[in-house]
Motif scaffolding. Sequence first.
Motif, PDB file in Angstrom:
ATOM      1  N   PRO A 125       0.823  -1.214   0.000  1.00 10.14           N
ATOM      2  CA  PRO A 125       0.000   0.000   0.000  1.00 10.14           C
ATOM      3  C   PRO A 125       0.860   1.269   0.000  1.00 10.14           C
ATOM      4  O   PRO A 125       2.037   1.238   0.359  1.00 10.14           O
ATOM      5  N   ILE A 126       0.231   2.346  -0.396  1.00 10.22           N
ATOM      6  CA  ILE A 126       0.868   3.657  -0.413  1.00 10.22           C
ATOM      7  C   ILE A 126       0.135   4.575   0.560  1.00 10.22           C
ATOM      8  O   ILE A 126      -1.093   4.628   0.574  1.00 10.22           O
ATOM      9  N   ARG A 127       0.913   5.269   1.377  1.00 14.06           N
ATOM     10  CA  ARG A 127       0.326   6.303   2.223  1.00 14.06           C
ATOM     11  C   ARG A 127       0.612   7.660   1.603  1.00 14.06           C
ATOM     12  O   ARG A 127       1.762   8.031   1.390  1.00 14.06           O
ATOM     13  N   ILE A 128      -0.445   8.388   1.290  1.00 11.40           N
ATOM     14  CA  ILE A 128      -0.314   9.746   0.779  1.00 11.40           C
ATOM     15  C   ILE A 128      -0.126  10.673   1.969  1.00 11.40           C
ATOM     16  O   ILE A 128      -0.953  10.712   2.876  1.00 11.40           O
ATOM     17  N   GLY A 129       0.979  11.398   1.972  1.00 13.98           N
ATOM     18  CA  GLY A 129       1.257  12.306   3.072  1.00 13.98           C
ATOM     19  C   GLY A 129       1.104  13.754   2.659  1.00 13.98           C
ATOM     20  O   GLY A 129       1.784  14.225   1.750  1.00 13.98           O
ATOM     21  N   VAL A 130       0.188  14.457   3.311  1.00 16.80           N
ATOM     22  CA  VAL A 130      -0.025  15.879   3.034  1.00 16.80           C
ATOM     23  C   VAL A 130       0.084  16.627   4.349  1.00 16.80           C
ATOM     24  O   VAL A 130      -0.550  16.254   5.342  1.00 16.80           O
ATOM     25  N   ASP A 169      -5.140   0.918  -3.331  1.00 18.13           N
ATOM     26  CA  ASP A 169      -4.615   0.384  -2.071  1.00 18.13           C
ATOM     27  C   ASP A 169      -3.813   1.473  -1.353  1.00 18.13           C
ATOM     28  O   ASP A 169      -2.588   1.399  -1.239  1.00 18.13           O
ATOM     29  N   TYR A 170      -4.517   2.488  -0.863  1.00 15.65           N
ATOM     30  CA  TYR A 170      -3.841   3.628  -0.252  1.00 15.65           C
ATOM     31  C   TYR A 170      -4.595   4.104   0.983  1.00 15.65           C
ATOM     32  O   TYR A 170      -5.769   3.796   1.197  1.00 15.65           O
ATOM     33  N   LEU A 171      -3.902   4.866   1.796  1.00 15.88           N
ATOM     34  CA  LEU A 171      -4.507   5.586   2.903  1.00 15.88           C
ATOM     35  C   LEU A 171      -3.903   6.983   2.930  1.00 15.88           C
ATOM     36  O   LEU A 171      -2.918   7.260   2.244  1.00 15.88           O
ATOM     37  N   ILE A 172      -4.485   7.875   3.709  1.00 16.46           N
ATOM     38  CA  ILE A 172      -4.093   9.273   3.668  1.00 16.46           C
ATOM     39  C   ILE A 172      -3.770   9.783   5.061  1.00 16.46           C
ATOM     40  O   ILE A 172      -4.468   9.476   6.023  1.00 16.46           O
ATOM     41  N   ALA A 173      -2.706  10.597   5.136  1.00  9.09           N
ATOM     42  CA  ALA A 173      -2.405  11.359   6.344  1.00  9.09           C
ATOM     43  C   ALA A 173      -2.452  12.830   5.957  1.00  9.09           C
ATOM     44  O   ALA A 173      -1.716  13.265   5.073  1.00  9.09           O
ATOM     45  N   ILE A 174      -3.326  13.572   6.601  1.00 11.51           N
ATOM     46  CA  ILE A 174      -3.444  15.000   6.327  1.00 11.51           C
ATOM     47  C   ILE A 174      -3.244  15.717   7.650  1.00 11.51           C
ATOM     48  O   ILE A 174      -4.044  15.593   8.574  1.00 11.51           O
ATOM     49  N   PRO A 196      -8.855   4.583   4.548  1.00  4.36           N
ATOM     50  CA  PRO A 196      -8.445   4.794   5.944  1.00  4.36           C
ATOM     51  C   PRO A 196      -7.669   6.094   6.105  1.00  4.36           C
ATOM     52  O   PRO A 196      -6.961   6.528   5.188  1.00  4.36           O
ATOM     53  N   LEU A 197      -7.770   6.687   7.293  1.00  2.00           N
ATOM     54  CA  LEU A 197      -7.067   7.931   7.591  1.00  2.00           C
ATOM     55  C   LEU A 197      -6.048   7.715   8.700  1.00  2.00           C
ATOM     56  O   LEU A 197      -6.345   7.104   9.723  1.00  2.00           O
ATOM     57  N   HIS A 198      -4.854   8.230   8.469  1.00  3.37           N
ATOM     58  CA  HIS A 198      -3.779   8.232   9.466  1.00  3.37           C
ATOM     59  C   HIS A 198      -3.814   9.597  10.144  1.00  3.37           C
ATOM     60  O   HIS A 198      -3.653  10.628   9.486  1.00  3.37           O
ATOM     61  N   LEU A 199      -4.013   9.617  11.456  1.00  3.13           N
ATOM     62  CA  LEU A 199      -4.148  10.871  12.190  1.00  3.13           C
ATOM     63  C   LEU A 199      -2.860  11.275  12.876  1.00  3.13           C
ATOM     64  O   LEU A 199      -2.098  10.428  13.350  1.00  3.13           O
ATOM     65  N   GLY A 200      -2.658  12.584  12.970  1.00  4.32           N
ATOM     66  CA  GLY A 200      -1.530  13.108  13.716  1.00  4.32           C
ATOM     67  C   GLY A 200      -1.448  14.614  13.570  1.00  4.32           C
ATOM     68  O   GLY A 200      -1.963  15.189  12.615  1.00  4.32           O
ATOM     69  N   VAL A 201      -0.830  15.248  14.546  1.00  9.95           N
ATOM     70  CA  VAL A 201      -0.512  16.673  14.466  1.00  9.95           C
ATOM     71  C   VAL A 201       0.966  16.772  14.148  1.00  9.95           C
ATOM     72  O   VAL A 201       1.804  16.307  14.931  1.00  9.95           O
ATOM     73  N   THR A 202       1.306  17.332  13.009  1.00 11.40           N
ATOM     74  CA  THR A 202       2.712  17.386  12.626  1.00 11.40           C
ATOM     75  C   THR A 202       3.436  18.474  13.419  1.00 11.40           C
ATOM     76  O   THR A 202       2.850  19.488  13.787  1.00 11.40           O
ATOM     77  N   GLU A 203       4.702  18.235  13.689  1.00 13.95           N
ATOM     78  CA  GLU A 203       5.525  19.206  14.418  1.00 13.95           C
ATOM     79  C   GLU A 203       4.804  19.687  15.679  1.00 13.95           C
ATOM     80  O   GLU A 203       4.747  20.879  15.982  1.00 13.95           O
TER      81      GLU A 203
END
Length: 349
Positions: A125-130, A169-174, A196-203
Amino acid sequence: MQRRATNTVHIGDIAIGSGHPIAVQSMLCADSADIEANVAQTLALKEAGCDIVRLAIPTMDDIRLISAIKKEVDIPLVADIQFDYRLAIAAVEAGIDKVRINPGNIGGSDQIHAVVEACRDRHIPIRIGVNSGSLEKDILQKYGRPTTEALVESALRHIHLLEDEHFTDYLIAIKSSDTITTVEANRLLAQKVDCPLHLGVTEAGTERMGIIKSSAALGALLCEGIGDTIRVSLTANPVREVYAARDILAALDLERSRVQFVSCPTCGRCRVDLFRIAEEAEQALAMVHKDIKVAIMGCAVNGPGEAADADIGIAGGNGEFLLFAKGRPLYKVSPEQVIFSLLDEVEKL
């Protein structure tokens, strides 16, 4: 709470998506040239309860990290790739379990096609990171700054690049370093996609502020059923990220393999050193994997009555403690023996 319905993506043997447990991720921060340090850090993360580990692959020499870590640690690995599509292909060939890319910065359509085909052939799978620091120039010019709408527009643009290749076959982190923007962007994106969504607060910051910002953002989204895997980003030892993520999930009753720990703030009625006892109890219970609630209370007022739903607990008295279970008194014990007695009762559960 009702989880948002999504597709399922497999990262190694971990299933990500609605109906599956929310997976905890972290990222290696050791020098990519130091294989021994990266292996040791991966082992420490797994022991702390991490489900998935990400590692930066800045050069072709760093591809060797993948096989070196996999030889020593059985945990899904994610390759973090920036700009050079050849690194993504090499990581896939080396046995990586997921590739994290920004499809807009690894080249043109031919390069994207090459990465997608490599992943498709091996079911990777590929995770798209934005995130707020990686927006395209035209989107920034359109919105003026990394707004909610700007982040979502960028994510949708990257999704279209993959779907034009018939790759799903991907998920996203925004992510944003701003808590409110992170929440609003994921809410908006969740209405538009079913991946699916990958959650997080960057920096997010150092441990103290980073945990506060991450708890606020992740807590809000998870309570709404949004989010399938999480990372708490801290300027700290990544093991601390895993502990914080597990604590957030436990606080929301989304983590059933850890002790739910409660303790009172104390007041003038307290006649024992509850601050010390609570710290010692929390540390002693950190590695206990049971779906139970343990209460550490300061007096009879905040004892068996207020913590009646606790599976086991202690309440301070005049220089002694009362052990209780489900609000029912068991026996009294001295401050010197209270932690041992508490752990003994927990072991019986």
